[in-house]
Design a protein around this motif. Structure first.
Motif, PDB file in Angstrom:
ATOM      1  N   UNK A 131       0.856  -1.185   0.000  1.00 42.54           N
ATOM      2  CA  UNK A 131       0.000   0.000   0.000  1.00 42.54           C
ATOM      3  C   UNK A 131       0.895   1.240   0.000  1.00 42.54           C
ATOM      4  N   UNK A 132       0.833   2.022  -1.068  1.00 43.45           N
ATOM      5  CA  UNK A 132       1.736   3.160  -1.197  1.00 43.45           C
ATOM      6  C   UNK A 132       1.456   4.234  -0.155  1.00 43.45           C
ATOM      7  N   UNK A 133       0.213   4.328   0.316  1.00 38.93           N
ATOM      8  CA  UNK A 133      -0.121   5.327   1.331  1.00 38.93           C
ATOM      9  C   UNK A 133       0.408   4.925   2.700  1.00 38.93           C
ATOM     10  N   UNK A 175       3.009   3.068   3.255  1.00 39.89           N
ATOM     11  CA  UNK A 175       4.475   3.138   3.217  1.00 39.89           C
ATOM     12  C   UNK A 175       5.015   4.535   2.930  1.00 39.89           C
ATOM     13  N   UNK A 176       4.119   5.522   2.774  1.00 37.92           N
ATOM     14  CA  UNK A 176       4.558   6.885   2.455  1.00 37.92           C
ATOM     15  C   UNK A 176       5.399   7.500   3.566  1.00 37.92           C
ATOM     16  N   UNK A 177       5.150   7.088   4.809  1.00 40.97           N
ATOM     17  CA  UNK A 177       5.940   7.643   5.922  1.00 40.97           C
ATOM     18  C   UNK A 177       7.406   7.248   5.819  1.00 40.97           C
ATOM     19  N   UNK A 178       7.663   6.019   5.425  1.00 42.83           N
ATOM     20  CA  UNK A 178       9.038   5.549   5.345  1.00 42.83           C
ATOM     21  C   UNK A 178       9.621   5.668   3.944  1.00 42.83           C
ATOM     22  N   UNK A 179       8.747   5.715   2.931  1.00 41.90           N
ATOM     23  CA  UNK A 179       9.214   5.816   1.547  1.00 41.90           C
ATOM     24  C   UNK A 179       8.277   6.731   0.761  1.00 41.90           C
ATOM     25  N   UNK A 180       8.362   8.051   0.987  1.00 40.39           N
ATOM     26  CA  UNK A 180       7.455   8.974   0.300  1.00 40.39           C
ATOM     27  C   UNK A 180       7.622   8.961  -1.222  1.00 40.39           C
ATOM     28  N   UNK A 225       4.958   6.693  -3.174  1.00 41.77           N
ATOM     29  CA  UNK A 225       3.663   7.293  -3.499  1.00 41.77           C
ATOM     30  C   UNK A 225       3.839   8.370  -4.571  1.00 41.77           C
ATOM     31  N   UNK A 226       4.903   9.141  -4.483  1.00 40.26           N
ATOM     32  CA  UNK A 226       5.142  10.183  -5.477  1.00 40.26           C
ATOM     33  C   UNK A 226       5.322   9.580  -6.873  1.00 40.26           C
ATOM     34  N   UNK A 227       6.016   8.465  -6.947  1.00 44.77           N
ATOM     35  CA  UNK A 227       6.301   7.814  -8.236  1.00 44.77           C
ATOM     36  C   UNK A 227       5.086   7.095  -8.817  1.00 44.77           C
ATOM     37  N   UNK A 228       4.357   6.366  -7.977  1.00 51.99           N
ATOM     38  CA  UNK A 228       3.314   5.471  -8.481  1.00 51.99           C
ATOM     39  C   UNK A 228       1.892   5.837  -8.072  1.00 51.99           C
ATOM     40  N   UNK A 229       1.714   6.768  -7.136  1.00 48.03           N
ATOM     41  CA  UNK A 229       0.409   7.029  -6.541  1.00 48.03           C
ATOM     42  C   UNK A 229      -0.699   7.405  -7.497  1.00 48.03           C
ATOM     43  N   UNK A 230      -0.367   8.010  -8.628  1.00 44.52           N
ATOM     44  CA  UNK A 230      -1.405   8.415  -9.575  1.00 44.52           C
ATOM     45  C   UNK A 230      -1.628   7.394 -10.687  1.00 44.52           C
TER      46      UNK A 230
END
Length: 94
Positions: A49-51, A53-58, A61-66
């Motif tokens: 889940x990219x959201x 894991x965003x705390x440890x690997x932002x 989410x920036x790369x794949x979130x959209x």
């Protein structure tokens, strides 16, 4: 005498990961497809889940979130939005 099938190299194991997020309907559909495809190769696909894991690997989410869902094969982007079944089966067979 040795058995030739014992000395043959085993096919390399692949890792399939689905990048997803909560509430993503396309992600749920993609996971069902991946489970069916990967079962034919003895693989259990993982999810990330990219959201969460965003705390440890932002950057994740920036790369794949959209573009979710995103299928990663052996750590590399394989497809997004839809599972490319024919291509995935071919690549898993290698």
């Amino acid at each position: 005498m040795t058995n030739p099938t014992e000395s043959a190299a085993a096919p390399s194991a692949h890792e399939v990961i689905l990048l997803t997020r909560a509430g993503c309907g396309l992600c749920a559909t993609a996971l069902e497809q991946l489970r069916a495809i990967c079962a034919d190769f003895g693989i259990e696909p993982g999810t990330l889940d990219v959201d969460v894991h965003a705390e440890t690997d932002p950057g994740l989410r920036a790369e794949y979130g959209d573009r979710l869902p995103v299928v990663l094969l052996d750590g590399r982007e394989h497809s997004y939005f839809d599972v490319d079944e024919a291509r995935l089966r071919a690549d898993l067979g290698r």
